[in-house]
Design a protein around this motif. Structure first.
Motif, short mmCIF file in Angstrom:
data_model
loop_
_atom_site.label_atom_id
_atom_site.label_comp_id
_atom_site.label_asym_id
_atom_site.label_seq_id
_atom_site.Cartn_x
_atom_site.Cartn_y
_atom_site.Cartn_z
N GLY A 65 3.56 -14.64 -5.54
CA GLY A 65 2.76 -13.73 -6.34
C GLY A 65 1.49 -13.29 -5.64
O GLY A 65 1.14 -12.09 -5.64
N GLU A 66 0.77 -14.21 -5.03
CA GLU A 66 -0.49 -13.86 -4.36
C GLU A 66 -0.24 -12.99 -3.14
O GLU A 66 -0.99 -12.04 -2.87
N ALA A 67 0.83 -13.30 -2.40
CA ALA A 67 1.15 -12.52 -1.20
C ALA A 67 1.52 -11.08 -1.57
O ALA A 67 1.11 -10.12 -0.89
N VAL A 68 2.27 -10.92 -2.66
CA VAL A 68 2.64 -9.58 -3.11
C VAL A 68 1.40 -8.80 -3.53
O VAL A 68 1.23 -7.62 -3.19
N ASN B 14 2.35 7.88 6.36
CA ASN B 14 2.82 7.42 5.05
C ASN B 14 4.22 6.82 5.15
O ASN B 14 4.52 5.81 4.49
N GLU B 15 5.07 7.43 5.97
CA GLU B 15 6.42 6.90 6.16
C GLU B 15 6.38 5.53 6.82
O GLU B 15 7.17 4.64 6.49
N ALA B 16 5.42 5.38 7.76
CA ALA B 16 5.29 4.09 8.44
C ALA B 16 4.91 2.99 7.46
O ALA B 16 5.25 1.81 7.65
N LEU B 17 4.20 3.37 6.38
CA LEU B 17 3.77 2.38 5.38
C LEU B 17 4.86 2.02 4.39
O LEU B 17 4.67 1.11 3.56
N ASP B 18 5.99 2.72 4.45
CA ASP B 18 7.05 2.49 3.46
C ASP B 18 7.46 1.03 3.32
O ASP B 18 7.70 0.55 2.21
N PRO B 19 7.59 0.26 4.42
CA PRO B 19 7.98 -1.15 4.26
C PRO B 19 7.01 -1.95 3.39
O PRO B 19 7.41 -2.95 2.77
N ALA B 20 5.75 -1.54 3.34
CA ALA B 20 4.77 -2.25 2.53
C ALA B 20 4.72 -1.75 1.10
O ALA B 20 4.17 -2.41 0.21
N ARG B 21 5.30 -0.56 0.87
CA ARG B 21 5.22 0.03 -0.46
C ARG B 21 5.96 -0.81 -1.50
O ARG B 21 5.60 -0.82 -2.68
N GLN B 22 6.99 -1.53 -1.06
CA GLN B 22 7.79 -2.28 -2.01
C GLN B 22 6.94 -3.29 -2.79
O GLN B 22 7.23 -3.58 -3.96
N TYR B 23 5.88 -3.78 -2.18
CA TYR B 23 5.06 -4.79 -2.87
C TYR B 23 4.22 -4.15 -3.98
O TYR B 23 4.04 -4.73 -5.05
#
Length: 392
Positions: A45-48, A125-134
């Motif tokens: 939870g904290e990491a997300v 913005n596309e490069a940030l996509d992997p982080a967007r899931q959180y």
């Protein structure tokens, strides 16, 4: 009997359609919230939360500068330098073990140029996509929480509907036991006789009593719930109470209101005031009749009818003769005379008057009983579901 409704919480779940019942919507919303919680817990939870915060800050920077930092002008270059500095500081401050940290590095590389275009911002913005899931995980949990709130509202609304529907089915089942061959005329005849007497008596009372006396009777009715007379407008009541014109009868006042001002001056002090107070209230004055003192057909249960006749009595004594009072007393005695079987006749009268052909058919084939059982079961399930504590 289906417990599905199409307008109460139907879309408060996970978007499976508009045919969900309120209970299904609430269960679906809770399952949705539990799935969102499990997914967050799987990643910590904290990491997300840390990754989501970093993602939102990074995308916020890109959005703030996309217009200012693109182009070849001096101000554009200045804005680009500000963006690069802030973005670099953000990335440098991120912990090495931050989930999706590489995405922030890649986004920084996408804007590491002397001149930026909108395409560069899109790549960042596309490069940030992997982080967007959180961030999406937290958004989904919040959406699920709101869906629970909406579903609880829908379930509570459905409970209120059930509070109306269940007594209605119970009433129908009670009427189903009625003896449709019962001699209801034994009850109807004395009530009709009384109603005729009181309507005629009030009409005669209107012809003889002063407007002030009639208004006093209306004022008294405020304290008797079953004597449902409409109260006069305040200005008209004050005029009748304070002006000598209040000594005239209602028909006389209405007649005078049609007179010319010159003719009216022979009867009242102020022709203008009478016209202003009385002529504009003709509908109200004409509507004062004996209807509020009549007994509705079919009559209510014995206890209700006794209370009604008890409240009527002082008014009947005032406006009607001994015959109307005696008739009212005789009706009251019917409710307590075991030999008369009031309850049997009253239930039969209710059934004959109120049951439609469709209701009789549904009673005959057992549909109403099945509906009542289903509605009670639905209410019990909803009450149990709403007793569960949900996340705030």
């Amino acid at each position: 009997m289906s417990e599905r409704v199409h307008d109460a919480g139907a879309t408060a779940g996970n978007g499976d359609g508009d045919d969900q019942s309120p209970l299904e919507a609430l269960e679906a919303a809770r399952e949705r919230f539990e799935r969102a919680e499990r997914r967050i817990d799987e990643h910590g939870g904290e990491a997300v939360a840390d990754a989501a915060e970093a993602y939102r800050e990074a995308t916020g920077l890109l959005e703030d500068y996309v217009d200012r930092a693109t182009g070849t002008g001096r101000e554009n270059f200045k804005a680009y330098v500000e963006l690069e500095g802030k973005f670099d500081s953000l990335v440098s401050s991120l912990p090495d073990d931050l989930k999706g940290r590489d995405a922030f590095e890649d986004a920084l590389d996408a804007i590491d140029k002397r001149r930026l275009s909108e395409d560069d911002f899109e790549r960042a913005n596309e490069a940030l996509d992997p982080a967007r899931q959180y961030a999406d995980m937290l958004d989904e949990r919040e959406a699920a929480r709101e869906a629970i709130d909406d579903a609880r509202t829908g379930a509570a609304k459905r409970l209120r509907e059930l509070d109306d529907e269940i007594p209605e089915r119970e009433r129908l089942l009670e009427l189903a036991t009625a003896d449709l061959e019962a001699p209801v005329e034994d009850l109807r005849d004395p009530i009709e006789a009384y109603n005729e007497l009181i309507v005629a008596a009030v009409e005669e009372y209107r012809l003889e009593a002063s407007a002030r006396e009639v208004f006093a009777l209306l004022e008294r009715s405020r304290w008797y719930p079953f004597v449902d007379y409409e109260q006069p407008p305040e200005d008209l009541a004050a005029y009748v109470d304070e002006n000598e014109a209040g000594e005239y009868t209602l028909p006389e006042l209405l007649e005078y209101a049609d007179y010319s001002r010159s003719k009216l001056e022979h009867y009242v002090d102020s022709a203008d005031e009478l016209k202003r107070r009385v002529a504009t209230q003709q509908t109200f004055l004409d509507g004062i009749d004996g209807e509020p003192l009549t007994i509705p057909w079919p009559p209510a249960e014995a206890g209700v009818l006794r209370r009604r006749t008890r409240e009527y009595r002082p008014f009947v004594e005032r406006v009607a003769g001994a015959d109307a009072v005696a008739q009212l007393r005789s009706i009251r005695r019917l409710t307590t005379d075991p030999a008369f079987e009031y309850d049997r006749l009253q239930t039969a009268a209710q059934a004959v008057t109120q049951l439609t052909a469709d209701e009789r058919e549904r009673l005959a084939d057992g549909q109403v009983a099945d509906e009542l059982e289903a509605l009670r079961a639905e209410r019990a399930r909803l009450e149990d579901a709403l007793d569960v504590d949900d996340p705030v």
